[in-house]
Scaffold this motif. Sequence first.
Motif, PDB file in Angstrom:
ATOM      1  N   UNK A 150       0.829  -1.205   0.000  1.00  0.00           N
ATOM      2  CA  UNK A 150       0.000   0.000   0.000  1.00  0.00           C
ATOM      3  C   UNK A 150       0.865   1.257   0.000  1.00  0.00           C
ATOM      4  N   UNK A 151       1.906   1.263   0.809  1.00  0.00           N
ATOM      5  CA  UNK A 151       2.801   2.420   0.861  1.00  0.00           C
ATOM      6  C   UNK A 151       3.478   2.624  -0.488  1.00  0.00           C
ATOM      7  N   UNK A 152       3.870   1.533  -1.129  1.00  0.00           N
ATOM      8  CA  UNK A 152       4.505   1.625  -2.442  1.00  0.00           C
ATOM      9  C   UNK A 152       3.563   2.257  -3.460  1.00  0.00           C
ATOM     10  N   UNK A 153       2.289   1.884  -3.403  1.00  0.00           N
ATOM     11  CA  UNK A 153       1.317   2.359  -4.390  1.00  0.00           C
ATOM     12  C   UNK A 153       0.744   3.731  -4.060  1.00  0.00           C
ATOM     13  N   UNK A 154       0.546   4.004  -2.766  1.00  0.00           N
ATOM     14  CA  UNK A 154      -0.178   5.204  -2.352  1.00  0.00           C
ATOM     15  C   UNK A 154       0.685   6.226  -1.609  1.00  0.00           C
ATOM     16  N   UNK A 155       1.820   5.782  -1.076  1.00  0.00           N
ATOM     17  CA  UNK A 155       2.628   6.633  -0.218  1.00  0.00           C
ATOM     18  C   UNK A 155       2.264   6.431   1.244  1.00  0.00           C
ATOM     19  N   UNK A 156       3.222   6.662   2.129  1.00  0.00           N
ATOM     20  CA  UNK A 156       2.965   6.443   3.548  1.00  0.00           C
ATOM     21  C   UNK A 156       1.906   7.383   4.119  1.00  0.00           C
ATOM     22  N   UNK A 157       1.952   8.687   3.838  1.00  0.00           N
ATOM     23  CA  UNK A 157       0.957   9.569   4.447  1.00  0.00           C
ATOM     24  C   UNK A 157      -0.483   9.181   4.114  1.00  0.00           C
ATOM     25  N   UNK A 158      -0.748   8.856   2.847  1.00  0.00           N
ATOM     26  CA  UNK A 158      -2.115   8.505   2.471  1.00  0.00           C
ATOM     27  C   UNK A 158      -2.507   7.144   3.023  1.00  0.00           C
ATOM     28  N   UNK A 159      -1.563   6.187   3.045  1.00  0.00           N
ATOM     29  CA  UNK A 159      -1.853   4.882   3.645  1.00  0.00           C
ATOM     30  C   UNK A 159      -2.236   5.054   5.106  1.00  0.00           C
ATOM     31  N   UNK A 160      -1.462   5.860   5.828  1.00  0.00           N
ATOM     32  CA  UNK A 160      -1.782   6.119   7.229  1.00  0.00           C
ATOM     33  C   UNK A 160      -3.140   6.795   7.364  1.00  0.00           C
ATOM     34  N   UNK A 161      -3.405   7.754   6.516  1.00  0.00           N
ATOM     35  CA  UNK A 161      -4.683   8.468   6.533  1.00  0.00           C
ATOM     36  C   UNK A 161      -5.843   7.492   6.378  1.00  0.00           C
ATOM     37  N   UNK A 162      -5.775   6.642   5.355  1.00  0.00           N
ATOM     38  CA  UNK A 162      -6.885   5.721   5.076  1.00  0.00           C
ATOM     39  C   UNK A 162      -7.109   4.744   6.220  1.00  0.00           C
ATOM     40  N   UNK A 163      -6.029   4.222   6.783  1.00  0.00           N
ATOM     41  CA  UNK A 163      -6.171   3.214   7.838  1.00  0.00           C
ATOM     42  C   UNK A 163      -6.544   3.832   9.187  1.00  0.00           C
ATOM     43  N   UNK A 164      -5.958   4.967   9.514  1.00  0.00           N
ATOM     44  CA  UNK A 164      -6.219   5.562  10.828  1.00  0.00           C
ATOM     45  C   UNK A 164      -7.589   6.222  10.910  1.00  0.00           C
ATOM     46  N   UNK A 165      -8.051   6.792   9.793  1.00  0.00           N
ATOM     47  CA  UNK A 165      -9.373   7.432   9.810  1.00  0.00           C
ATOM     48  C   UNK A 165     -10.478   6.513   9.304  1.00  0.00           C
ATOM     49  N   UNK A 166     -10.089   5.400   8.680  1.00  0.00           N
ATOM     50  CA  UNK A 166     -11.036   4.433   8.110  1.00  0.00           C
ATOM     51  C   UNK A 166     -11.933   5.061   7.041  1.00  0.00           C
ATOM     52  N   UNK A 167     -11.422   6.088   6.371  1.00  0.00           N
ATOM     53  CA  UNK A 167     -12.219   6.712   5.316  1.00  0.00           C
ATOM     54  C   UNK A 167     -11.956   6.027   3.978  1.00  0.00           C
ATOM     55  N   UNK A 168     -12.795   6.338   3.003  1.00  0.00           N
ATOM     56  CA  UNK A 168     -12.650   5.792   1.671  1.00  0.00           C
ATOM     57  C   UNK A 168     -12.064   6.840   0.729  1.00  0.00           C
ATOM     58  N   UNK A 169     -11.249   6.384  -0.184  1.00  0.00           N
ATOM     59  CA  UNK A 169     -10.613   7.239  -1.179  1.00  0.00           C
ATOM     60  C   UNK A 169     -11.435   7.184  -2.468  1.00  0.00           C
ATOM     61  N   UNK A 170     -11.965   8.317  -2.883  1.00  0.00           N
ATOM     62  CA  UNK A 170     -12.749   8.376  -4.111  1.00  0.00           C
ATOM     63  C   UNK A 170     -11.824   8.434  -5.331  1.00  0.00           C
ATOM     64  N   UNK A 171     -12.350   8.042  -6.476  1.00  0.00           N
ATOM     65  CA  UNK A 171     -11.550   8.018  -7.697  1.00  0.00           C
ATOM     66  C   UNK A 171     -10.916   9.366  -7.995  1.00  0.00           C
ATOM     67  N   UNK A 172     -11.668  10.439  -7.813  1.00  0.00           N
ATOM     68  CA  UNK A 172     -11.140  11.761  -8.153  1.00  0.00           C
ATOM     69  C   UNK A 172      -9.899  12.091  -7.327  1.00  0.00           C
ATOM     70  N   UNK A 173      -9.880  11.661  -6.056  1.00  0.00           N
ATOM     71  CA  UNK A 173      -8.702  11.886  -5.221  1.00  0.00           C
ATOM     72  C   UNK A 173      -7.601  10.886  -5.564  1.00  0.00           C
ATOM     73  N   UNK A 174      -7.991   9.635  -5.819  1.00  0.00           N
ATOM     74  CA  UNK A 174      -7.006   8.611  -6.172  1.00  0.00           C
ATOM     75  C   UNK A 174      -6.244   8.984  -7.436  1.00  0.00           C
ATOM     76  N   UNK A 175      -6.928   9.660  -8.357  1.00  0.00           N
ATOM     77  CA  UNK A 175      -6.287  10.046  -9.613  1.00  0.00           C
ATOM     78  C   UNK A 175      -5.211  11.105  -9.415  1.00  0.00           C
ATOM     79  N   UNK A 176      -5.228  11.775  -8.270  1.00  0.00           N
ATOM     80  CA  UNK A 176      -4.212  12.790  -7.996  1.00  0.00           C
ATOM     81  C   UNK A 176      -2.971  12.202  -7.327  1.00  0.00           C
ATOM     82  N   UNK A 177      -3.030  10.925  -6.952  1.00  0.00           N
ATOM     83  CA  UNK A 177      -1.872  10.275  -6.328  1.00  0.00           C
ATOM     84  C   UNK A 177      -0.917   9.853  -7.442  1.00  0.00           C
ATOM     85  N   UNK A 178       0.281  10.391  -7.486  1.00  0.00           N
ATOM     86  CA  UNK A 178       1.192  10.079  -8.594  1.00  0.00           C
ATOM     87  C   UNK A 178       1.398   8.582  -8.788  1.00  0.00           C
TER      88      UNK A 178
END
Length: 252
Positions: A150-178
């Motif tokens: 997950x860190x390789x694909x999304x980066x550590x900050x976003x991986x931590x964000x998704x797991x710690x807040x338990x939120x969902x990542x929408x396509x529009x935001x996912x498309x901004x992840x390099x």
Amino acid sequence: MSPEVTAELAAGVLTVTFRRPERRNALTWDMYEGLVAACERADADPEVRALVVRGEGGRAFAAGTDIGQFRAFASGADGVAYERRGTAVLDRVRAVGVPTVAAVAGYCVGGGLGIACAADLRIATPGSRFGVPIARTLGNCLSARTLDLMVEALGRPLTADLLLTARMLETVEAARVPGFLHAVVDDLDAGLDALTGRLTTGAPLTIWATKRLLDDRSADDTAVVDRVYGSTDFRTTVAGFGQGGTPSWTGT
């Protein structure tokens, strides 16, 4: 192979489809094992030039592991065994010798997101959702290897964000992840055709070497480089470069 997962080969593309749409393609062990079997087939069959994983129904790629898989757990040791088994599946996806694509429409959650992160490339439809909301659902955790993917694909900050807040990542935001999404497509089939058309017509040895060395960049690359530069494909294309026409790759 379970009827809940199929693998079909056409035009060099082996397409694995999770077929449990009534449960948002929640993954059973039979489905995980079917995916592993497809990976084995991709590596054994020279006609396979790319592997695609997708979910049936349009509502989900895979909405995580089926909760029924956990009901018999009696101790933490069961969880350790589960995570080890799941890690082995993800590592097998990552180790496939041909390019792998996760084609996402709808929910891509938990184990589904792990599979998507283990793939080389990902495409998604608008409105798809990615996440691992276990801090609000099951209260379990992920293995270190799954987190690594997950860190390789999304980066550590976003991986931590998704797991710690338990939120969902929408396509529009996912498309901004390099690098996370190769493309966002309204028509998943058309998007896959365009992407796999490029993957299946590239130089097989270039693709093989790229995949192999990307996954072990510290390895001695001598044998890999020697095989590619010593190949018939390389000698033939160098000799004919600039003369027009499209290279005819043999993989030798």
